[in-house]
Write a protein that holds these residues in place. Structure first.
Motif, mmCIF file in Angstrom:
data_model
loop_
_atom_site.group_PDB
_atom_site.id
_atom_site.type_symbol
_atom_site.label_atom_id
_atom_site.label_comp_id
_atom_site.label_asym_id
_atom_site.label_seq_id
_atom_site.Cartn_x
_atom_site.Cartn_y
_atom_site.Cartn_z
ATOM 1 N N TRP A 106 0.833 -1.196 0.000
ATOM 2 C CA TRP A 106 0.000 0.000 0.000
ATOM 3 C C TRP A 106 0.869 1.248 0.000
ATOM 4 O O TRP A 106 1.839 1.328 0.765
ATOM 5 N N ARG A 107 0.512 2.226 -0.811
ATOM 6 C CA ARG A 107 1.073 3.563 -0.691
ATOM 7 C C ARG A 107 0.247 4.295 0.375
ATOM 8 O O ARG A 107 -0.622 5.116 0.088
ATOM 9 N N TRP A 110 -0.311 8.053 0.507
ATOM 10 C CA TRP A 110 -1.350 8.695 -0.288
ATOM 11 C C TRP A 110 -2.614 8.877 0.555
ATOM 12 O O TRP A 110 -3.263 9.928 0.502
ATOM 13 N N LYS A 111 -2.971 7.832 1.305
ATOM 14 C CA LYS A 111 -4.148 7.936 2.172
ATOM 15 C C LYS A 111 -3.952 9.053 3.193
ATOM 16 O O LYS A 111 -4.868 9.854 3.443
ATOM 17 N N THR A 278 -9.921 3.110 -4.857
ATOM 18 C CA THR A 278 -8.563 2.588 -4.733
ATOM 19 C C THR A 278 -8.038 2.182 -6.106
ATOM 20 O O THR A 278 -8.687 1.431 -6.842
ATOM 21 N N GLU A 282 -2.047 2.438 -6.051
ATOM 22 C CA GLU A 282 -2.006 2.629 -4.600
ATOM 23 C C GLU A 282 -1.883 1.309 -3.853
ATOM 24 O O GLU A 282 -1.289 1.249 -2.776
ATOM 25 N N GLN A 283 -2.433 0.230 -4.403
ATOM 26 C CA GLN A 283 -2.355 -1.095 -3.781
ATOM 27 C C GLN A 283 -1.957 -2.090 -4.852
ATOM 28 O O GLN A 283 -2.714 -2.328 -5.799
#
Length: 323
Positions: A106-107, A110-111, A278, A282-283
């Motif tokens: 996961w980035r 970014w979240k 998503t 990002e994932q």
């Protein structure tokens, strides 16, 4: 394992000082039980490979970056890489330890960037429920939190957290290997509470929201991130079996219905601060998380649907206050 005695001292004369009646013994028992976990000796051996070194710098934005490559010799760099690789899979991040970049599944940065501008953590006592390996806890500390406590029963995540914390031992950032339900009653002990990526794993979402509210002081704030669907306040998805190949997904409400959930549980000032579909940027699978990831869970003919035919992952972050 982690020496929690500084945390115990921090809890004295706070609204959480009653934890000292039970928490030390509960931790001892949990860590004793953990020694019988089949993979724990291997993870601890990987942790022991990490070189002892005081980093010259610590940066927490956007990557949790500790030290630089030129601080370690070639042998130390080899041990560092071997030890960190031994803690595969790395889900949340990114991290960089002495030049070794951990490109996590996961980035998570970014979240964090999507929600950080809506938060004020200065001087706050923060609880992170389902904290994973602790990436967001480091960002919470960087954002000004006075104390950050995370709970997650996963022992690999705890070991990954240890790998980072050994280089910043003075940080007021702690991870406890429990579920929320296993904690001593945290009655009104926290200013801010994060529950990110947890609600849809709960069979009873309303009970979870009530448990979270009980952890907050009056005026305290909940930051809730969860899977949702599009629709009005009557819409909720209950998957028949799996959702995006996950078995333990129960409720995906619409944002208006989730806002109603929160109000019915007694929260006020409820607002959605972010809605994000998503992406496979990002994932995704990486060298540091080699198992299947989001691209494998979507319909190859229609990336807006999961393999089961449900809407692809859409995540909302809501903020609400305990009156």
């Amino acid at each position: 394992m982690i020496d929690y005695s500084p945390l115990f001292r921090t809890l004295e004369n706070t609204p959480l000082d009653h934890w000292l009646d039970d928490l030390p013994q509960a931790l001892d028992q949990r860590l004793e039980d953990a020694r019988r976990h089949g993979d724990l000796p291997r993870w601890q051996a990987s942790l022991a490979l990490l070189p002892e070194h005081r980093p010259a710098r610590v940066e927490l934005d956007p990557c949790v970056r500790i030290g630089s490559a030129d601080e370690l010799d070639e042998q130390q760099q080899g041990r560092l890489l071997e030890g960190l690789k031994g803690l595969h899979p790395w889900r949340k991040g990114p991290f960089e330890l002495f030049g070794v970049h951990i490109d996590t599944e996961w980035r998570s940065d970014w979240k964090w960037e999507r929600i950080a501008a809506h938060l004020d953590l200065t001087g706050k006592r923060v609880l992170d429920v389902g904290c994973g390996n602790g990436y967001h806890m480091w960002r919470m500390w960087q954002a000004g939190a006075a104390l950050v406590i995370g709970v997650d029963p996963n022992l690999l995540f705890l070991t990954q957290f240890q790998a980072v914390r050994r280089y910043v031992p003075e940080a007021p950032v702690w991870q406890l290997p429990f579920t929320l339900e296993e904690l001593p009653e945290p009655t009104a002990g926290f200013d801010t509470l994060f529950s990110m990526g947890v609600l849809y794993h709960r069979r009873s979402p309303m009970d979870h929201l009530l448990q979270l509210k009980a952890c907050l002081r009056p005026g305290g704030e909940l930051v809730l991130e969860t899977l949702v669907i599009e629709g009005d306040d009557q819409q909720c998805l209950l998957p028949e079996d799996r959702y995006a190949q996950m078995r333990n997904v129960w409720f995906l409400p619409s944002v208006p219905l989730l806002e109603r959930f929160l109000r019915r549980c007694g929260y006020d000032q409820v607002r959605c601060i972010n809605l994000n579909r998503t992406s496979t940027q990002e994932q995704r699978s990486t060298e540091w998380m080699r198992f299947q990831s989001l691209p494998d869970f979507l319909d190859p003919q229609d990336p807006l649907r999961t393999r089961e035919g449900y809407p692809a992952p859409l995540r909302a972050t809501l903020v609400a206050r305990r009156p």
